[in-house]
Design a protein around this motif. Structure first.
Motif, PDB file in Angstrom:
ATOM      1  N   VAL A  81     -11.159   6.965  -3.118  1.00  0.00           N
ATOM      2  CA  VAL A  81     -10.828   6.853  -4.548  1.00  0.00           C
ATOM      3  C   VAL A  81      -9.651   5.891  -4.752  1.00  0.00           C
ATOM      4  CG1 VAL A  81     -10.742   8.151  -6.701  1.00  0.00           C
ATOM      5  CG2 VAL A  81     -11.477   9.301  -4.639  1.00  0.00           C
ATOM      6  N   ASP A  82      -9.666   4.789  -4.021  1.00  0.00           N
ATOM      7  CA  ASP A  82      -8.614   3.780  -4.159  1.00  0.00           C
ATOM      8  C   ASP A  82      -8.986   2.851  -5.310  1.00  0.00           C
ATOM      9  OD1 ASP A  82      -6.620   1.949  -3.950  1.00  0.00           O
ATOM     10  OD2 ASP A  82      -6.906   1.524  -1.818  1.00  0.00           O
ATOM     11  N   VAL A  83      -8.641   3.268  -6.510  1.00  0.00           N
ATOM     12  CA  VAL A  83      -9.030   2.542  -7.724  1.00  0.00           C
ATOM     13  C   VAL A  83      -8.378   1.167  -7.789  1.00  0.00           C
ATOM     14  CG1 VAL A  83      -8.818   2.533 -10.247  1.00  0.00           C
ATOM     15  CG2 VAL A  83      -9.624   4.588  -9.064  1.00  0.00           C
ATOM     16  N   THR A  84      -7.079   1.090  -7.498  1.00  0.00           N
ATOM     17  CA  THR A  84      -6.439  -0.233  -7.538  1.00  0.00           C
ATOM     18  C   THR A  84      -6.868  -1.082  -6.339  1.00  0.00           C
ATOM     19  OG1 THR A  84      -4.435   0.750  -6.572  1.00  0.00           O
ATOM     20  CG2 THR A  84      -4.479   0.438  -8.960  1.00  0.00           C
ATOM     21  N   GLY A  85      -7.368  -0.429  -5.288  1.00  0.00           N
ATOM     22  CA  GLY A  85      -7.943  -1.181  -4.177  1.00  0.00           C
ATOM     23  C   GLY A  85      -9.229  -1.873  -4.587  1.00  0.00           C
ATOM     24  N   ALA A  89     -13.579  -6.986   0.856  1.00  0.00           N
ATOM     25  CA  ALA A  89     -13.623  -5.738   1.622  1.00  0.00           C
ATOM     26  C   ALA A  89     -12.262  -5.055   1.576  1.00  0.00           C
ATOM     27  CB  ALA A  89     -14.032  -5.994   3.067  1.00  0.00           C
ATOM     28  N   LEU A  90     -12.284  -3.729   1.487  1.00  0.00           N
ATOM     29  CA  LEU A  90     -11.063  -2.923   1.555  1.00  0.00           C
ATOM     30  C   LEU A  90     -10.826  -2.548   3.013  1.00  0.00           C
ATOM     31  CD1 LEU A  90      -8.963  -1.422  -0.371  1.00  0.00           C
ATOM     32  CD2 LEU A  90     -10.319   0.621   0.130  1.00  0.00           C
ATOM     33  N   VAL A  91      -9.639  -2.835   3.525  1.00  0.00           N
ATOM     34  CA  VAL A  91      -9.346  -2.614   4.944  1.00  0.00           C
ATOM     35  C   VAL A  91      -7.997  -1.920   5.094  1.00  0.00           C
ATOM     36  CG1 VAL A  91     -10.600  -4.758   5.412  1.00  0.00           C
ATOM     37  CG2 VAL A  91      -8.106  -4.777   5.430  1.00  0.00           C
ATOM     38  N   ASP A  92      -7.765  -1.380   6.272  1.00  0.00           N
ATOM     39  CA  ASP A  92      -6.453  -0.850   6.637  1.00  0.00           C
ATOM     40  C   ASP A  92      -5.670  -1.924   7.391  1.00  0.00           C
ATOM     41  OD1 ASP A  92      -7.032   1.652   5.612  1.00  0.00           O
ATOM     42  OD2 ASP A  92      -7.335   2.608   7.568  1.00  0.00           O
ATOM     43  N   TRP A  93      -4.374  -2.069   7.035  1.00  0.00           N
ATOM     44  CA  TRP A  93      -3.464  -2.732   7.950  1.00  0.00           C
ATOM     45  C   TRP A  93      -3.318  -1.746   9.115  1.00  0.00           C
ATOM     46  CZ3 TRP A  93      -2.442  -7.610   7.061  1.00  0.00           C
ATOM     47  CH2 TRP A  93      -2.183  -8.109   5.772  1.00  0.00           C
ATOM     48  N   ASN A  94      -4.008  -1.980  10.225  1.00  0.00           N
ATOM     49  CA  ASN A  94      -4.213  -0.851  11.144  1.00  0.00           C
ATOM     50  C   ASN A  94      -3.429  -0.871  12.448  1.00  0.00           C
ATOM     51  OD1 ASN A  94      -6.262   1.436  10.680  1.00  0.00           O
ATOM     52  ND2 ASN A  94      -6.328   1.139  12.892  1.00  0.00           N
ATOM     53  N   ASN A  95      -3.423  -2.011  13.130  1.00  0.00           N
ATOM     54  CA  ASN A  95      -2.793  -2.040  14.458  1.00  0.00           C
ATOM     55  C   ASN A  95      -2.136  -3.386  14.711  1.00  0.00           C
ATOM     56  OD1 ASN A  95      -5.803  -0.830  14.744  1.00  0.00           O
ATOM     57  ND2 ASN A  95      -4.369   0.513  15.805  1.00  0.00           N
ATOM     58  N   ASN A  96      -1.111  -3.361  15.578  1.00  0.00           N
ATOM     59  CA  ASN A  96      -0.610  -4.613  16.134  1.00  0.00           C
ATOM     60  C   ASN A  96      -1.667  -5.204  17.055  1.00  0.00           C
ATOM     61  OD1 ASN A  96       0.257  -2.219  17.809  1.00  0.00           O
ATOM     62  ND2 ASN A  96       0.545  -3.887  19.302  1.00  0.00           N
ATOM     63  N   LEU A 119      -9.129 -16.544   5.388  1.00  0.00           N
ATOM     64  CA  LEU A 119      -8.715 -15.219   4.924  1.00  0.00           C
ATOM     65  C   LEU A 119      -7.767 -15.327   3.734  1.00  0.00           C
ATOM     66  CD1 LEU A 119      -8.274 -12.099   5.200  1.00  0.00           C
ATOM     67  CD2 LEU A 119      -6.423 -12.634   6.815  1.00  0.00           C
ATOM     68  N   THR A 120      -8.148 -14.684   2.654  1.00  0.00           N
ATOM     69  CA  THR A 120      -7.192 -14.371   1.592  1.00  0.00           C
ATOM     70  C   THR A 120      -7.011 -12.861   1.601  1.00  0.00           C
ATOM     71  OG1 THR A 120      -7.651 -16.263   0.168  1.00  0.00           O
ATOM     72  CG2 THR A 120      -6.797 -14.304  -0.899  1.00  0.00           C
ATOM     73  N   PHE A 121      -5.775 -12.420   1.585  1.00  0.00           N
ATOM     74  CA  PHE A 121      -5.469 -10.997   1.579  1.00  0.00           C
ATOM     75  C   PHE A 121      -4.605 -10.672   0.366  1.00  0.00           C
ATOM     76  CE2 PHE A 121      -2.168 -13.128   4.025  1.00  0.00           C
ATOM     77  CZ  PHE A 121      -1.000 -12.630   3.462  1.00  0.00           C
ATOM     78  N   GLY A 122      -4.616  -9.416  -0.036  1.00  0.00           N
ATOM     79  CA  GLY A 122      -3.763  -9.044  -1.160  1.00  0.00           C
ATOM     80  C   GLY A 122      -4.019  -7.638  -1.657  1.00  0.00           C
ATOM     81  N   ARG A 123      -3.241  -7.274  -2.643  1.00  0.00           N
ATOM     82  CA  ARG A 123      -3.284  -5.906  -3.159  1.00  0.00           C
ATOM     83  C   ARG A 123      -2.679  -5.868  -4.561  1.00  0.00           C
ATOM     84  NH1 ARG A 123      -5.162  -0.533  -2.005  1.00  0.00           N
ATOM     85  NH2 ARG A 123      -4.437   0.449  -3.916  1.00  0.00           N
ATOM     86  N   HIS A 137      -3.714   0.279   2.410  1.00  0.00           N
ATOM     87  CA  HIS A 137      -4.950  -0.474   2.185  1.00  0.00           C
ATOM     88  C   HIS A 137      -4.622  -1.881   1.700  1.00  0.00           C
ATOM     89  CE1 HIS A 137      -7.668   3.301   1.392  1.00  0.00           C
ATOM     90  NE2 HIS A 137      -7.474   3.068   2.672  1.00  0.00           N
ATOM     91  N   VAL A 138      -5.370  -2.852   2.192  1.00  0.00           N
ATOM     92  CA  VAL A 138      -5.276  -4.220   1.705  1.00  0.00           C
ATOM     93  C   VAL A 138      -6.703  -4.725   1.518  1.00  0.00           C
ATOM     94  CG1 VAL A 138      -5.198  -5.223   4.032  1.00  0.00           C
ATOM     95  CG2 VAL A 138      -4.212  -6.500   2.123  1.00  0.00           C
ATOM     96  N   VAL A 139      -6.865  -5.762   0.732  1.00  0.00           N
ATOM     97  CA  VAL A 139      -8.188  -6.339   0.508  1.00  0.00           C
ATOM     98  C   VAL A 139      -8.261  -7.698   1.171  1.00  0.00           C
ATOM     99  CG1 VAL A 139      -9.765  -7.244  -1.255  1.00  0.00           C
ATOM    100  CG2 VAL A 139      -8.604  -5.051  -1.603  1.00  0.00           C
ATOM    101  N   MET A 140      -9.411  -7.986   1.796  1.00  0.00           N
ATOM    102  CA  MET A 140      -9.609  -9.305   2.392  1.00  0.00           C
ATOM    103  C   MET A 140     -10.819  -9.982   1.773  1.00  0.00           C
ATOM    104  SD  MET A 140     -11.182  -8.657   6.217  1.00  0.00           S
ATOM    105  CE  MET A 140     -12.797  -7.909   6.478  1.00  0.00           C
ATOM    106  N   ASN A 141     -10.746 -11.311   1.752  1.00  0.00           N
ATOM    107  CA  ASN A 141     -11.827 -12.134   1.241  1.00  0.00           C
ATOM    108  C   ASN A 141     -11.906 -13.387   2.103  1.00  0.00           C
ATOM    109  OD1 ASN A 141     -12.968 -14.360  -0.745  1.00  0.00           O
ATOM    110  ND2 ASN A 141     -13.531 -12.393  -1.630  1.00  0.00           N
ATOM    111  N   ALA A 142     -13.118 -13.838   2.391  1.00  0.00           N
ATOM    112  CA  ALA A 142     -13.301 -15.005   3.260  1.00  0.00           C
ATOM    113  C   ALA A 142     -13.128 -16.292   2.473  1.00  0.00           C
ATOM    114  CB  ALA A 142     -14.672 -14.958   3.928  1.00  0.00           C
TER     115      ALA A 142
END
Length: 471
Positions: free
Chosen positions: A304-308, A324-331, A385-389, A442-447
């Motif tokens: 339910v990540d509405v702003t995502g 796509a909605l993704v997690d900033w997940n690991n180093n 990659l474009t990323f943002g939130r 959560h962050v969003v990515m786009n190609a």
């Protein structure tokens, strides 16, 4: 995905003691360019005013009236200055039309061997005057990379493409409708948001209890024609791997009801509760349906990540491709400019050339792996990659965002789910900004590389607080 053709209004500024031929030449240049680019145009006819230009207040009224007749169609306005132009005529047109759309100011360059009375333009100076007047009127506008530039110059073509992206974002976010299906997971305070702040910015949220969706889905049987159709859609969308047939039927039933909800409420995007209610009460993950929605340009986020999902929609508008909605997940090992992006996973098919319907091993440890089929498995290859939130900062009562560009790489990554490796300049500085300013995990990515489009749309035209990460 093919980008939708937009309609732009065009104002050709003029000043009477400059050569008339410059106005006619500019008109021909712009109309030719718009035809080539598939841009629809709203412009005065050459007989409506002197050569179709705008100079006097009467001209401005005529142009404004024309624009108002096409208010629902016009996504932005291009101001063309073949000569100094009349700053009042341009400002009065935009003020009277009251379109509240992005505006791009272009001025023609002079040629050193044509600075005589018969050929000089003085657009360099006139552009400053036009911008000064728009600033006084409180009208937002964008400017070209080069102060003056011919419409055929590669620099202007890039500026125009970016401006079209800005227009799509601003127009698309004005009346966007998002479905919020279910309650957020109790453990995820991070996806809290303010409906009131969103509504103030023209973004509507339509809520639905998850029990209503599951109740309707449970009334469907494997023999229902629509269930059969959606089951076929799932088989055509991705390899089903080892997914049991009963899980695929559950996924198809859920997909039928979710599509009905989206259609009945005329929604542009959705955010759906996932763990643990769906697994415990319905026996599958919603990831495949979310992926199909996103691939079909209806962004769908989990938890339910509405702003995502709003962020996904904005990036989709900017680029014309799924997000796509993704997690900033690991180093990523000890590389300070790389990290792992992950979800369990619901990414659009465009990101996953090796897509397969699977299960969610991590979630399965608590709800049973057999109840998590529908999650997707796949690795995203190297790409832009474009990323943002986008977020609502509830304590400050504002909309805020961060955006930036990087690349996805083909670096080795041995894990499961939806996964990618991102390389971002000054990644450590970006993480500091995210943490210090209370952004979500959560962050969003786009190609694509469209962060400049998003910054201009969010900051200049929507009035949001934006951090543009450039490393």
């Amino acid at each position: 995905m093919k980008k939708q053709n937009l309609t732009l209004g065009v104002i050709i500024g003029n000043r009477d003691f400059f050569p008339d031929k410059l106005v006619s030449e500019a008109r021909a240049d712009i109309l030719k360019l718009f035809r080539e680019k598939g841009i629809n145009v709203i412009i005065l006819e050459e007989t409506d005013t002197k050569l179709g230009g705008v100079e006097t207040y009467t001209d401005a009224r005529k142009c404004a009236d024309l624009f108002k007749k096409h208010k629902d169609d016009i996504a932005g306005v291009l101001v063309v200055l073949p000569n100094f132009g009349d700053e009042r005529g341009v400002a009065d047109t935009l003020h009277l039309a009251d379109l509240k759309v992005p505006v791009l100011i272009q001025g023609y360059p002079d040629e050193l061997n044509k600075l005589n009375v018969a050929n000089r333009r003085d657009s360099w100076c006139g552009k400053i005057s036009v911008c000064n007047n728009l600033y006084q009127y409180g009208i937002k506008y964008s400017i070209t990379t080069k102060h003056v530039v011919h419409p055929t110059d590669p620099s202007f073509l890039a500026d125009l493409e970016q401006f079209l992206g800005v227009c799509r974002v601003v127009k698309g976010l004005k009346n966007v409708r998002i479905g919020a299906i279910g309650a957020r997971p109790t453990a995820f305070n991070t996806v809290r948001y303010s409906e009131k702040i969103l509504q103030k910015n023209g973004i509507s949220v339509v809520t639905c209890d998850l029990s209503e969706i599951l109740g309707k889905a449970n009334k469907l049987g494997p023999g229902d024609q629509r269930v059969k159709e959606h089951l076929e859609k799932i088989h055509n969308y991705a390899s089903t791997g080892k997914t049991p047939s009963e899980s695929l039927i559950q996924m198809a039933k859920l997909d039928v009801v979710l599509n009905d909800f989206m259609t009945e409420n005329q929604l542009d995007a959705n955010a759906i509760q996932c763990w643990t209610s769906l697994q415990q009460n319905f026996g599958c993950n919603v990831c495949t349906s979310s992926s199909m929605f996103s691939e079909g340009m209806i962004p769908s986020a989990c938890e339910v990540d509405v702003t995502g999902t709003l962020s996904m929609y904005a990036m989709q508008l900017a680029s014309g491709s799924p997000s796509a909605l993704v997690d900033w997940n690991n180093n990523y090992a000890d590389d300070d400019e790389k990290c792992v992006l992950f979800h369990c996973g619901n990414w659009a098919k465009s990101f996953l050339p090796d897509i397969e319907i699977s299960n969610a091993p991590i979630l399965g440890t608590t709800v049973g792996v057999e109840n998590t089929y529908g999650a997707l498995d796949g690795r995203t290859p190297a790409s832009p990659l474009t990323f943002g939130r986008i977020s609502t900062d509830d304590t400050r009562g504002i909309m805020k965002a961060y955006v930036g560009d990087g690349v996805l790489t083909d670096d080795e990554l041995k894990t499961f789910g939806n996964r990618a490796v991102a390389k971002i300049p000054d990644l450590q500085g970006l993480m500091k900004h995210i943490c210090k300013n209370g952004f979500e995990h959560h962050v969003v990515m786009n190609a694509s590389h469209t962060s400049a489009v998003l910054q201009e749309a969010f900051e200049n035209y929507l009035g949001w607080e934006v951090y543009h990460h450039q490393g």
